[in-house]
Write a protein that holds these residues in place. Structure first.
Motif, PDB file in Angstrom:
ATOM      1  N   GLU A 134      49.547  41.909  34.143  1.00 39.97           N
ATOM      2  CA  GLU A 134      50.852  41.677  35.357  1.00 39.97           C
ATOM      3  C   GLU A 134      50.414  41.495  36.310  1.00 39.97           C
ATOM      4  OE1 GLU A 134      54.008  42.627  35.799  1.00 39.97           O
ATOM      5  OE2 GLU A 134      53.881  42.485  33.655  1.00 39.97           O
ATOM      6  N   PHE A 135      48.378  40.198  36.659  1.00 44.73           N
ATOM      7  CA  PHE A 135      47.695  39.966  37.014  1.00 44.73           C
ATOM      8  C   PHE A 135      48.343  38.864  37.689  1.00 44.73           C
ATOM      9  CE2 PHE A 135      44.537  38.643  39.621  1.00 44.73           C
ATOM     10  CZ  PHE A 135      43.992  39.461  40.065  1.00 44.73           C
ATOM     11  N   LYS A 136      48.878  38.358  38.623  1.00 39.59           N
ATOM     12  CA  LYS A 136      49.355  37.070  38.836  1.00 39.59           C
ATOM     13  C   LYS A 136      48.319  36.278  39.872  1.00 39.59           C
ATOM     14  CE  LYS A 136      52.231  37.525  35.053  1.00 39.59           C
ATOM     15  NZ  LYS A 136      51.519  36.909  33.734  1.00 39.59           N
ATOM     16  N   SER A 137      47.592  36.370  40.038  1.00 38.52           N
ATOM     17  CA  SER A 137      47.075  36.279  42.234  1.00 38.52           C
ATOM     18  C   SER A 137      46.086  35.103  41.071  1.00 38.52           C
ATOM     19  CB  SER A 137      46.634  37.086  42.257  1.00 38.52           C
ATOM     20  OG  SER A 137      47.730  38.141  43.100  1.00 38.52           O
ATOM     21  N   PHE A 138      45.171  34.753  42.214  1.00 39.03           N
ATOM     22  CA  PHE A 138      44.003  33.741  42.087  1.00 39.03           C
ATOM     23  C   PHE A 138      42.998  34.772  43.319  1.00 39.03           C
ATOM     24  CE2 PHE A 138      42.839  29.327  44.797  1.00 39.03           C
ATOM     25  CZ  PHE A 138      41.644  29.562  43.388  1.00 39.03           C
ATOM     26  N   TRP A 139      41.616  34.668  42.224  1.00 40.12           N
ATOM     27  CA  TRP A 139      40.754  35.359  42.076  1.00 40.12           C
ATOM     28  C   TRP A 139      39.396  34.798  41.959  1.00 40.12           C
ATOM     29  CZ3 TRP A 139      40.026  38.936  46.139  1.00 40.12           C
ATOM     30  CH2 TRP A 139      39.513  39.791  45.970  1.00 40.12           C
ATOM     31  N   THR A 140      38.850  34.897  42.788  1.00 45.32           N
ATOM     32  CA  THR A 140      37.704  34.268  42.244  1.00 45.32           C
ATOM     33  C   THR A 140      36.142  34.297  42.892  1.00 45.32           C
ATOM     34  OG1 THR A 140      37.200  32.481  44.169  1.00 45.32           O
ATOM     35  CG2 THR A 140      38.051  31.991  41.870  1.00 45.32           C
ATOM     36  N   TRP A 141      34.845  34.494  43.132  1.00 44.80           N
ATOM     37  CA  TRP A 141      33.546  34.912  43.715  1.00 44.80           C
ATOM     38  C   TRP A 141      33.677  34.449  44.998  1.00 44.80           C
ATOM     39  CZ3 TRP A 141      30.621  37.594  42.167  1.00 44.80           C
ATOM     40  CH2 TRP A 141      30.023  37.867  40.729  1.00 44.80           C
ATOM     41  N   GLY A 142      34.937  32.801  45.386  1.00 48.05           N
ATOM     42  CA  GLY A 142      35.321  32.722  46.850  1.00 48.05           C
ATOM     43  C   GLY A 142      35.973  33.561  47.274  1.00 48.05           C
ATOM     44  N   ILE A 145      38.387  44.347  47.260  1.00 44.65           N
ATOM     45  CA  ILE A 145      39.211  44.517  45.623  1.00 44.65           C
ATOM     46  C   ILE A 145      40.092  45.359  46.197  1.00 44.65           C
ATOM     47  CG2 ILE A 145      39.277  45.022  43.741  1.00 44.65           C
ATOM     48  CD1 ILE A 145      36.439  43.810  43.468  1.00 44.65           C
ATOM     49  N   SER A 146      39.832  46.199  45.915  1.00 44.52           N
ATOM     50  CA  SER A 146      41.181  47.632  47.147  1.00 44.52           C
ATOM     51  C   SER A 146      42.317  47.057  48.058  1.00 44.52           C
ATOM     52  CB  SER A 146      40.515  49.123  47.463  1.00 44.52           C
ATOM     53  OG  SER A 146      39.720  49.916  46.370  1.00 44.52           O
ATOM     54  N   GLY A 147      41.479  46.027  49.160  1.00 48.27           N
ATOM     55  CA  GLY A 147      42.146  45.871  49.910  1.00 48.27           C
ATOM     56  C   GLY A 147      43.189  44.545  49.464  1.00 48.27           C
ATOM     57  N   PHE A 148      42.667  43.970  48.401  1.00 46.38           N
ATOM     58  CA  PHE A 148      43.541  42.641  48.167  1.00 46.38           C
ATOM     59  C   PHE A 148      43.949  42.867  47.408  1.00 46.38           C
ATOM     60  CE2 PHE A 148      44.331  39.768  44.639  1.00 46.38           C
ATOM     61  CZ  PHE A 148      44.834  38.175  44.935  1.00 46.38           C
ATOM     62  N   PHE A 149      44.286  44.101  46.397  1.00 44.96           N
ATOM     63  CA  PHE A 149      45.034  44.925  45.364  1.00 44.96           C
ATOM     64  C   PHE A 149      46.752  45.522  46.460  1.00 44.96           C
ATOM     65  CE2 PHE A 149      42.366  44.501  41.810  1.00 44.96           C
ATOM     66  CZ  PHE A 149      43.383  43.683  40.579  1.00 44.96           C
ATOM     67  N   ILE A 150      46.148  45.308  47.355  1.00 46.08           N
ATOM     68  CA  ILE A 150      47.395  46.301  48.362  1.00 46.08           C
ATOM     69  C   ILE A 150      47.638  45.095  49.662  1.00 46.08           C
ATOM     70  CG2 ILE A 150      47.599  47.475  51.046  1.00 46.08           C
ATOM     71  CD1 ILE A 150      44.942  49.486  48.953  1.00 46.08           C
ATOM     72  N   SER A 151      47.259  44.013  49.687  1.00 50.83           N
ATOM     73  CA  SER A 151      47.591  43.300  50.495  1.00 50.83           C
ATOM     74  C   SER A 151      48.453  41.821  49.660  1.00 50.83           C
ATOM     75  CB  SER A 151      46.995  42.280  50.503  1.00 50.83           C
ATOM     76  OG  SER A 151      45.935  41.973  50.225  1.00 50.83           O
ATOM     77  N   GLY A 161      50.438  43.840  47.119  1.00 55.96           N
ATOM     78  CA  GLY A 161      51.560  44.175  47.111  1.00 55.96           C
ATOM     79  C   GLY A 161      51.269  44.629  45.383  1.00 55.96           C
ATOM     80  N   TYR A 162      50.099  44.332  44.664  1.00 51.56           N
ATOM     81  CA  TYR A 162      50.260  45.624  43.053  1.00 51.56           C
ATOM     82  C   TYR A 162      50.422  47.226  43.587  1.00 51.56           C
ATOM     83  CZ  TYR A 162      49.032  40.511  41.653  1.00 51.56           C
ATOM     84  OH  TYR A 162      49.309  39.283  41.003  1.00 51.56           O
ATOM     85  N   ILE A 163      49.421  47.600  44.820  1.00 52.91           N
ATOM     86  CA  ILE A 163      49.321  49.305  44.677  1.00 52.91           C
ATOM     87  C   ILE A 163      50.130  49.375  45.893  1.00 52.91           C
ATOM     88  CG2 ILE A 163      47.746  49.634  42.511  1.00 52.91           C
ATOM     89  CD1 ILE A 163      45.672  50.103  45.062  1.00 52.91           C
ATOM     90  N   THR A 164      50.408  50.715  46.317  1.00 53.65           N
ATOM     91  CA  THR A 164      50.274  50.894  47.746  1.00 53.65           C
ATOM     92  C   THR A 164      49.079  51.036  48.415  1.00 53.65           C
ATOM     93  OG1 THR A 164      51.245  52.994  47.155  1.00 53.65           O
ATOM     94  CG2 THR A 164      52.522  51.134  47.603  1.00 53.65           C
ATOM     95  N   GLU A 165      48.841  51.624  49.315  1.00 55.23           N
ATOM     96  CA  GLU A 165      47.525  52.402  50.332  1.00 55.23           C
ATOM     97  C   GLU A 165      48.299  53.242  50.026  1.00 55.23           C
ATOM     98  OE1 GLU A 165      46.870  50.630  54.171  1.00 55.23           O
ATOM     99  OE2 GLU A 165      44.486  51.963  54.584  1.00 55.23           O
TER     100      GLU A 165
END
Lengths: 207, 248
Positions: free
Chosen positions: B60-68, B95-101, B103-107
């Motif tokens: 379900e992960f459809k995002s762009f995520w790198t070291w950058g 990383i928690s903030g990214f998953f929230i922003s 929309g994968y999970i809610t705070e």
């Protein structure tokens, strides 16, 4: 490690909160189909058994035993990795472009990533705490000899110290000097003498 | 200027903490694994040099995520928070903030589950959920083994040659930069021009992210810091993207 700076206050539940939060996060990610119940364990296992400092140790031991191999390792680290019987992945994540620099009686090399923690995963595994600590990153570039002495390495002023900072896409590591008294040793015995710290330039190899 | 980007040469610090463990608390392993999985499942890998069929991986992960992206979070922090928090504490927050922003999970659900685990030791000790699509873990392994090389064809000949003196430009780091701040404005000698060109995960405000030459530069420490603060007989090498350099 706690800071000595009195302005930084931490609750007594500091680690418990992080442990609960990361477990909450991982369980949600598994439930939502982002990762599986095995993903994190598989990744950790990969760095315990496939990619770690044991690979770098084999390369250094071979280089000590075979000067022609050493020349090839210094010229093209990734190509030289192909000559040994390693698991697949020596040019994989964080090892795509590796270079090794040689310590000699005249030159001593140290690696650092002042921006964060770039590190050659296939040959050295994951970076130790001290390498990621801002104090090391800040200090080693300006006062490498003082930093080395805190690691127990004293260098004569005649030895040139070279500090290699990984700010772009090359992942650096160090070929330490072979210690005296190891002439009869096999490559496996030589490899057993090596530590990550020796292959990062903050320790010498001891018999 | 970002303090966390200008570490080199700071005075008044403590002796080195020579802790050799990778993870100083067991929980740190889990956030390392989550970050590495995100890199291995990142949607940009379809355009990477290895043959990743990333769109077919049933995550379900459809995002762009790198070291950058991880670094962008660290560079965007309040600088004193950057130093207050340990390495993997910053990862956990970012990383928690990214998953929230994304929309994968809610705070709320993350906080509720965290609170539940803190309050209920039985739940805290219970195993994680099991199962999931095996193709996800196959892609993660493939990424670990094949990586994401930034090496590309040279679009134009390198501007500088071995032996040239160059100056590091004084550019603003923007949201993310690969230029250590303590090098800005300083002179160095080109000691190596790497073969080929190197791109970066994404274009940055300061100009990397398109294929360009990278140079190994040698800095004299007394060129960067007052001589009274430097040590004899040492050289500082740094790999620097061409866009950060100008002719002297």
């Amino acid at each position: 490690m706690p800071s000595n700076y009195p302005g930084f206050k931490y609750g007594t539940d500091r680690e418990a909160v992080s442990a609960a939060k990361v477990k909450a996060l991982e369980s949600l990610l598994i439930e939502k189909g982002i990762i599986t119940g095995d993903t994190v364990n598989n990744i950790l296992g990969y760095f315990e058994t496939e990619m770690g400092p044991f690979n770098g140790a084999k390369l250094v031991a071979r280089a000590w035993a075979d000067p022609d191999f050493k020349a090839r390792l210094l010229a093209d680290c990734n190509a030289a990795c192909e000559e040994l019987d390693f698991p697949q992945g020596m040019s994989g994540a964080e090892g795509e472009h590796m270079r090794i620099v040689e310590n000699t009686p005249e030159v001593h090399n140290i690696i650092v990533c002042t921006l964060c923690s770039c590190y050659p995963w296939p040959t050295l595994g994951l970076p130790p705490y001290w390498f990621k600590d801002p104090t090391f990153r800040a200090r080693v570039v300006r006062e490498p000899r003082k930093v080395l002495s805190e690691f127990g390495v004293e260098l004569d002023d005649s030895v040139e110290v070279r500090v290699w900072d990984s700010s772009a896409q090359i992942r650096w590591w160090v070929l330490p000097m072979r210690p005296e008294g190891t002439d009869g040793m096999s490559e496996a015995e030589l490899a057993a003498l090596l530590t990550p710290e020796a292959m990062m330039g903050v320790a010498t190899v001891e018999v | 200027m970002k303090l966390q980007h200008n570490l080199g040469g700071l005075e008044g610090l403590d002796p080195i903490n020579t802790e050799t463990q990778v993870f100083v608390e067991p929980w740190e392993q889990r956030i390392f694994g989550i970050h590495t999985a995100m890199m291995a499942l990142s949607n940009h890998l379809g355009d990477s040099l290895p043959d990743y069929a990333i769109e077919e991986v049933p995550t379900e992960f459809k995002s762009f995520w790198t070291w950058g992206h991880l670094r962008m979070g660290a560079e965007g922090m309040h600088p004193f928070d950057y130093f207050r928090l340990r390495y993997y504490e910053k990862w956990l927050g970012g990383i928690s903030g990214f998953f929230i922003s994304e929309g994968y999970i809610t705070e709320e659900e993350l906080n509720a589950r965290t609170a539940e685990l803190l309050e209920n030791s039985e739940k805290a000790a219970a195993p994680l959920p099991s199962g999931g699509a095996a193709e996800i873990d196959a892609q993660v392994l493939k990424y670990l083994q094949e990586g994401d090389s930034p090496l590309r064809e040279l679009p134009a000949p390198p501007k500088f040659s071995v032996g040239d003196r160059v100056r590091v430009k004084n550019v603003s780091p923007g949201d993310h930069s690969r230029l250590p701040g303590h090098l800005k404005g300083h002179l160095a000698e080109v000691v190596l021009v790497y073969e080929g060109a190197f791109t970066y995960f994404f274009p940055t405000e300061d100009g990397i992210g398109v294929p360009m030459p990278v140079y190994s530069l040698a800095f004299k420490n007394e060129e960067i810091w007052p001589e009274s603060l430097t040590e004899p007989n040492s050289l500082y090498f740094n790999d620097i993207f061409e866009v950060y350099l100008e002719a002297v």
